[in-house]
Design a protein around this motif. Structure first.
Motif, PDB file in Angstrom:
ATOM      1  N   LEU A 182       6.718  -1.990  -9.881  1.00 10.04           N
ATOM      2  CA  LEU A 182       6.403  -3.243  -9.208  1.00 10.04           C
ATOM      3  C   LEU A 182       6.797  -3.219  -7.729  1.00 10.04           C
ATOM      4  CD1 LEU A 182       7.450  -5.826 -11.963  1.00 10.04           C
ATOM      5  CD2 LEU A 182       5.142  -5.111 -11.329  1.00 10.04           C
ATOM      6  N   GLU A 183       7.386  -2.114  -7.290  1.00 11.71           N
ATOM      7  CA  GLU A 183       7.758  -1.977  -5.879  1.00 11.71           C
ATOM      8  C   GLU A 183       6.514  -1.871  -4.997  1.00 11.71           C
ATOM      9  OE1 GLU A 183      10.266   1.365  -5.257  1.00 11.71           O
ATOM     10  OE2 GLU A 183      11.997   0.502  -6.281  1.00 11.71           O
ATOM     11  N   GLN A 184       6.614  -2.385  -3.790  1.00 13.58           N
ATOM     12  CA  GLN A 184       5.547  -2.207  -2.810  1.00 13.58           C
ATOM     13  C   GLN A 184       5.950  -1.086  -1.865  1.00 13.58           C
ATOM     14  OE1 GLN A 184       4.394  -5.888  -0.927  1.00 13.58           O
ATOM     15  NE2 GLN A 184       3.566  -6.735  -2.814  1.00 13.58           N
ATOM     16  N   SER A 185       5.726   0.144  -2.324  1.00 13.79           N
ATOM     17  CA  SER A 185       6.069   1.322  -1.534  1.00 13.79           C
ATOM     18  C   SER A 185       5.112   2.449  -1.873  1.00 13.79           C
ATOM     19  CB  SER A 185       7.510   1.759  -1.815  1.00 13.79           C
ATOM     20  OG  SER A 185       7.593   2.504  -3.005  1.00 13.79           O
ATOM     21  N   ARG A 186       5.033   3.433  -0.989  1.00 16.07           N
ATOM     22  CA  ARG A 186       4.129   4.544  -1.205  1.00 16.07           C
ATOM     23  C   ARG A 186       4.563   5.405  -2.391  1.00 16.07           C
ATOM     24  NH1 ARG A 186       3.555   8.453   3.585  1.00 16.07           N
ATOM     25  NH2 ARG A 186       2.508   9.602   1.927  1.00 16.07           N
ATOM     26  N   ASP A 187       5.793   5.209  -2.848  1.00 16.85           N
ATOM     27  CA  ASP A 187       6.267   5.938  -4.031  1.00 16.85           C
ATOM     28  C   ASP A 187       5.728   5.337  -5.322  1.00 16.85           C
ATOM     29  OD1 ASP A 187       7.767   7.691  -2.461  1.00 16.85           O
ATOM     30  OD2 ASP A 187       9.499   6.355  -2.445  1.00 16.85           O
ATOM     31  N   ASN A 188       5.117   4.167  -5.215  1.00 14.50           N
ATOM     32  CA  ASN A 188       4.520   3.501  -6.370  1.00 14.50           C
ATOM     33  C   ASN A 188       3.013   3.751  -6.325  1.00 14.50           C
ATOM     34  OD1 ASN A 188       3.486   1.812  -8.313  1.00 14.50           O
ATOM     35  ND2 ASN A 188       4.352  -0.071  -7.475  1.00 14.50           N
ATOM     36  N   PRO A 189       2.485   4.646  -7.170  1.00 10.98           N
ATOM     37  CA  PRO A 189       1.063   5.016  -7.078  1.00 10.98           C
ATOM     38  C   PRO A 189       0.108   3.861  -7.298  1.00 10.98           C
ATOM     39  CG  PRO A 189       2.033   5.866  -9.112  1.00 10.98           C
ATOM     40  CD  PRO A 189       3.164   5.364  -8.269  1.00 10.98           C
ATOM     41  N   VAL A 190       0.467   2.909  -8.153  1.00  7.62           N
ATOM     42  CA  VAL A 190      -0.409   1.771  -8.408  1.00  7.62           C
ATOM     43  C   VAL A 190      -0.568   0.948  -7.135  1.00  7.62           C
ATOM     44  CG1 VAL A 190      -0.880  -0.130  -9.975  1.00  7.62           C
ATOM     45  CG2 VAL A 190       0.656   1.696 -10.688  1.00  7.62           C
ATOM     46  N   TRP A 191       0.550   0.600  -6.553  1.00  6.04           N
ATOM     47  CA  TRP A 191       0.516  -0.200  -5.327  1.00  6.04           C
ATOM     48  C   TRP A 191      -0.192   0.547  -4.209  1.00  6.04           C
ATOM     49  CZ3 TRP A 191       2.405   0.528  -0.378  1.00  6.04           C
ATOM     50  CH2 TRP A 191       2.397  -0.599   0.462  1.00  6.04           C
ATOM     51  N   TYR A 192       0.037   1.842  -4.108  1.00  3.83           N
ATOM     52  CA  TYR A 192      -0.519   2.648  -3.016  1.00  3.83           C
ATOM     53  C   TYR A 192      -2.050   2.650  -3.068  1.00  3.83           C
ATOM     54  CZ  TYR A 192       0.034   6.317   0.544  1.00  3.83           C
ATOM     55  OH  TYR A 192       0.043   7.036   1.712  1.00  3.83           O
ATOM     56  N   VAL A 193      -2.616   2.784  -4.257  1.00  7.94           N
ATOM     57  CA  VAL A 193      -4.070   2.778  -4.395  1.00  7.94           C
ATOM     58  C   VAL A 193      -4.619   1.366  -4.174  1.00  7.94           C
ATOM     59  CG1 VAL A 193      -5.992   3.153  -5.999  1.00  7.94           C
ATOM     60  CG2 VAL A 193      -4.104   4.791  -5.919  1.00  7.94           C
ATOM     61  N   GLN A 194      -3.975   0.375  -4.760  1.00  7.80           N
ATOM     62  CA  GLN A 194      -4.426  -1.003  -4.583  1.00  7.80           C
ATOM     63  C   GLN A 194      -4.339  -1.433  -3.115  1.00  7.80           C
ATOM     64  OE1 GLN A 194      -6.039  -2.475  -6.810  1.00  7.80           O
ATOM     65  NE2 GLN A 194      -4.987  -2.903  -8.735  1.00  7.80           N
ATOM     66  N   TYR A 195      -3.302  -0.976  -2.450  1.00  8.21           N
ATOM     67  CA  TYR A 195      -3.126  -1.324  -1.033  1.00  8.21           C
ATOM     68  C   TYR A 195      -4.246  -0.718  -0.198  1.00  8.21           C
ATOM     69  CZ  TYR A 195      -0.673  -1.987   3.445  1.00  8.21           C
ATOM     70  OH  TYR A 195      -0.328  -2.348   4.729  1.00  8.21           O
ATOM     71  N   ALA A 196      -4.675   0.479  -0.521  1.00  3.49           N
ATOM     72  CA  ALA A 196      -5.782   1.102   0.199  1.00  3.49           C
ATOM     73  C   ALA A 196      -7.039   0.249   0.075  1.00  3.49           C
ATOM     74  CB  ALA A 196      -6.035   2.509  -0.323  1.00  3.49           C
ATOM     75  N   TYR A 197      -7.317  -0.208  -1.150  1.00  3.84           N
ATOM     76  CA  TYR A 197      -8.504  -1.033  -1.363  1.00  3.84           C
ATOM     77  C   TYR A 197      -8.367  -2.367  -0.628  1.00  3.84           C
ATOM     78  CZ  TYR A 197     -12.482  -3.112  -3.781  1.00  3.84           C
ATOM     79  OH  TYR A 197     -13.690  -3.700  -4.060  1.00  3.84           O
ATOM     80  N   ALA A 198      -7.176  -2.951  -0.660  1.00  5.95           N
ATOM     81  CA  ALA A 198      -6.952  -4.225   0.028  1.00  5.95           C
ATOM     82  C   ALA A 198      -7.105  -4.063   1.539  1.00  5.95           C
ATOM     83  CB  ALA A 198      -5.562  -4.758  -0.310  1.00  5.95           C
ATOM     84  N   ARG A 199      -6.627  -2.948   2.085  1.00  8.52           N
ATOM     85  CA  ARG A 199      -6.777  -2.694   3.523  1.00  8.52           C
ATOM     86  C   ARG A 199      -8.250  -2.622   3.917  1.00  8.52           C
ATOM     87  NH1 ARG A 199      -2.329   1.776   5.791  1.00  8.52           N
ATOM     88  NH2 ARG A 199      -1.087   0.184   6.880  1.00  8.52           N
ATOM     89  N   ILE A 200      -9.033  -1.955   3.090  1.00 11.67           N
ATOM     90  CA  ILE A 200     -10.461  -1.836   3.371  1.00 11.67           C
ATOM     91  C   ILE A 200     -11.106  -3.213   3.387  1.00 11.67           C
ATOM     92  CG2 ILE A 200     -12.644  -1.030   2.376  1.00 11.67           C
ATOM     93  CD1 ILE A 200     -10.975   1.433   1.347  1.00 11.67           C
TER      94      ILE A 200
END
Length: 580
Positions: free
Chosen positions: A440-458
């Protein structure tokens, strides 16, 4: 839609031309010729092993083949360079226009970009979960459910006709244990103290079942002999547990096409029919097995049993199908169940089993091989254990289940999307550590957040581009001028997107959905890396003052989003358009 397949076709055409000219022998097998990304990106855009795999059968030096092939390939306008490396590998460089055109291809195909025809419409049955209907599913079942469901979606995306199936193990003694456990909760519902003896199921999840039985039958069965209530309680409890399991699967986003019952095989002649088929093949016989490994002959009492000659189909030893008392072994109904699947016309069977079923694989493969006369392959995927943690400390207990953490517990803690993605970050046969705080961390070490963040940035840049008056519809962006997308960082991002169809085929052929998660993590990392470069290099930013230039860059961003969304759909994860 697969650029790597297109270039491989070009390589094969050039090899065929060399054969026609007499440079290469005419009878060469080309199946092992591949076109892939090079291990080192500085070596080129693609690499082919053609010269290496053809050298021996052609009785030629690899470099001689590679040089002749290179001369042919560079005549194609898509290839700007073909360089021979080492003993005969051939590295290819493509015209940037070829890569730029990938963006338009992605935007025109949309969610279908990367779809393959590996399955060619053939029928595949994916059986997964198949937990005993004795209680809620635990975290191990959760992983099996996610792997099975994602694999089914992957195979569908790759051109298979997929059936998701759950095999209800309701024919064994564990269902009688369930009925006895429910009887104690029935007594409890009448104000009596339940006697939860060793071996019974202690979880609170059975209390509502006992109360429902009281509401329907009153005190009719209190103090009665087991024979009076066991069949009814067994059926009632099994139905209640399956309703719970269906609800748990729904919370995870899993929907089965078929639920098959083991109990339905008994007394119907189906087990006898399957074994008669094997007997007709001289694969059922009366015999005596050797002592199991580790047992001394003096500790082993040999006895004649009805055996399946599974060694004739690759097993280590023959397997009993009937006990000495005339009852079936647990293997017999499983043979009948798989025979039923073969008769339903499936071209491929896939079973997702827990790690404790490792010793079961060879015998089941032998049975399917025999029953289908070798026509239908069976692939068994073993799902290793999940170590559930919170802050590095093991999570072991659930109030609901009494002895283990349930699927519902996990979904309630982190949500279905996080649960599904994390369960697919490792190959199914590798142990998995699942820390409910870490995921549930918002960090690049969290693969779920990292992929979702990429989509959100787009999606963030798309909204800003729209605010600047740009039409961000896919159909409009597909017509954008793309010649300005020539920076190495932009081309690298496109190359990663172009690899998506190839990755789909690889994952589908290997039956490995975790490869999709791995690819998405790499694509997200490339997107974030490109974004960070734009902090210093204005020309790399997606948002530009010049609308024509911005249109091409927004087309690049949106196409990455399309691929991420398609990959997440296979995993059963909903993309997040805005991080909160």
């Amino acid at each position: 839609m697969n650029l790597f397949t297109d270039i491989r076709t070009l390589v094969l055409d050039c090899l065929a031309a060399l054969q026609a000219e007499g440079v290469l022998p005419a009878d060469l097998e080309m199946n092992n010729v591949t076109v892939e990304p090079p291990r080192d990106a500085t070596h080129g855009d693609m690499a082919t092993n053609a010269a290496m795999v053809l050298a021996k059968p052609a009785k030629m030096k690899p470099r001689d083949i590679a040089e002749a092939l290179a001369a042919r390939l560079t005549a194609d306008p898509r290839i700007t360079a073909a360089e021979v490396a080492g003993p005969g590998f051939l590295n290819l460089r493509l015209d940037p226009v070829v890569w730029q055109q990938v963006i338009a291809t992605v935007l025109r195909a949309g969610k279908d970009y990367g779809r393959a025809n590996v399955g060619q419409g053939r029928k595949v049955n994916v059986e997964f979960v198949s937990a005993n209907p004795t209680g809620p599913m635990h975290v191990g079942h959760t992983r099996g459910a996610v792997v099975g469901d994602a694999l089914a979606s992957l195979l569908d995306f790759a051109g298979w006709d997929v059936t998701r199936e759950y095999y209800i193990n309701d024919g064994g003694g564990q269902v009688d244990v369930l009925a006895r456990s429910v009887y104690e909760r029935y007594r409890e519902a009448h104000g009596l103290s339940p006697e939860i003896a060793d071996g019974l199921y202690p979880g609170d999840y059975l209390k509502p079942v006992g109360e429902a039985l009281k509401a329907e039958h009153g005190d009719k069965f209190l103090g009665k002999p087991e024979g009076d209530w066991l069949p009814l309680f067994r059926s009632y409890a099994t139905d209640a547990m399956m309703a719970m399991i269906r609800e748990d699967l729904a919370a995870l986003g899993v929907e089965m096409d078929i639920y098959s019952s083991e109990k339905a095989l008994y007394g119907t002649g189906k087990i006898e029919e399957a074994l008669a088929t094997l007997r007709d093949m001289d694969l059922i016989y009366e015999g005596v097995l050797e002592p199991p490994k580790g047992r001394k002959p003096e500790d082993w009492e040999p006895r004649e049993q009805t055996l399946f000659r599974s060694t004739a189909h690759g097993d280590d030893v023959d397997r009993p199908v009937m006990k000495s008392d005339g009852s079936w072994t647990y293997f017999a109904p499983d043979i009948a169940y798989h025979y039923d699947k073969v008769q339903r016309g499936f071209d491929l069977l896939i079973d997702i089993f827990g790690a404790d079923h490792g010793g079961y694989v060879k015998r089941m493969k032998a049975a399917v091989s025999a029953l289908s006369s070798g026509r239908v392959p069976l692939d068994v995927k073993l799902v290793q254990l999940v170590k559930l943690q919170r802050g590095g400390e093991p999570l072991k207990m659930s109030k609901r289940a009494g002895t283990f953490v349930t699927l519902k517990d996990v979904v309630e803690m982190v949500g279905p999307d996080v649960t599904r993605f994390v369960m697919l970050t490792r190959k199914n046969d590798a142990p998995l550590d699942f820390d409910v705080d870490k995921v549930l961390e918002q960090s690049r070490d969290n693969p779920v957040w990292y992929v979702q963040y990429a989509y959100a940035r787009i999606n963030s840049v798309l909204r800003k581009a729209e605010a600047q008056g740009l039409d961000t519809a896919d159909a409009s962006l597909a017509g954008a001028a793309l010649s300005d997308l020539s920076h190495p960082a932009e081309l690298a991002l496109i190359r990663k997107m172009a690899d998506w169809p190839r990755q789909v085929e690889i994952a589908a052929r290997a039956h490995e959905p975790h490869r999709v998660a791995g690819y998405l993590m790499e694509l997200a990392a490339d997107l974030h890396g490109h974004w960070n470069l734009g902090n210093d290099a204005v020309e790399l930013r997606f948002l530009q003052d010049d609308q024509a230039i911005m249109r091409g860059k927004i087309a690049l961003a949106r196409s990455v989003g399309v691929v991420i969304s398609a990959g997440l759909a296979i995993l059963g994860v909903t993309p997040v358009e805005e991080m909160r």
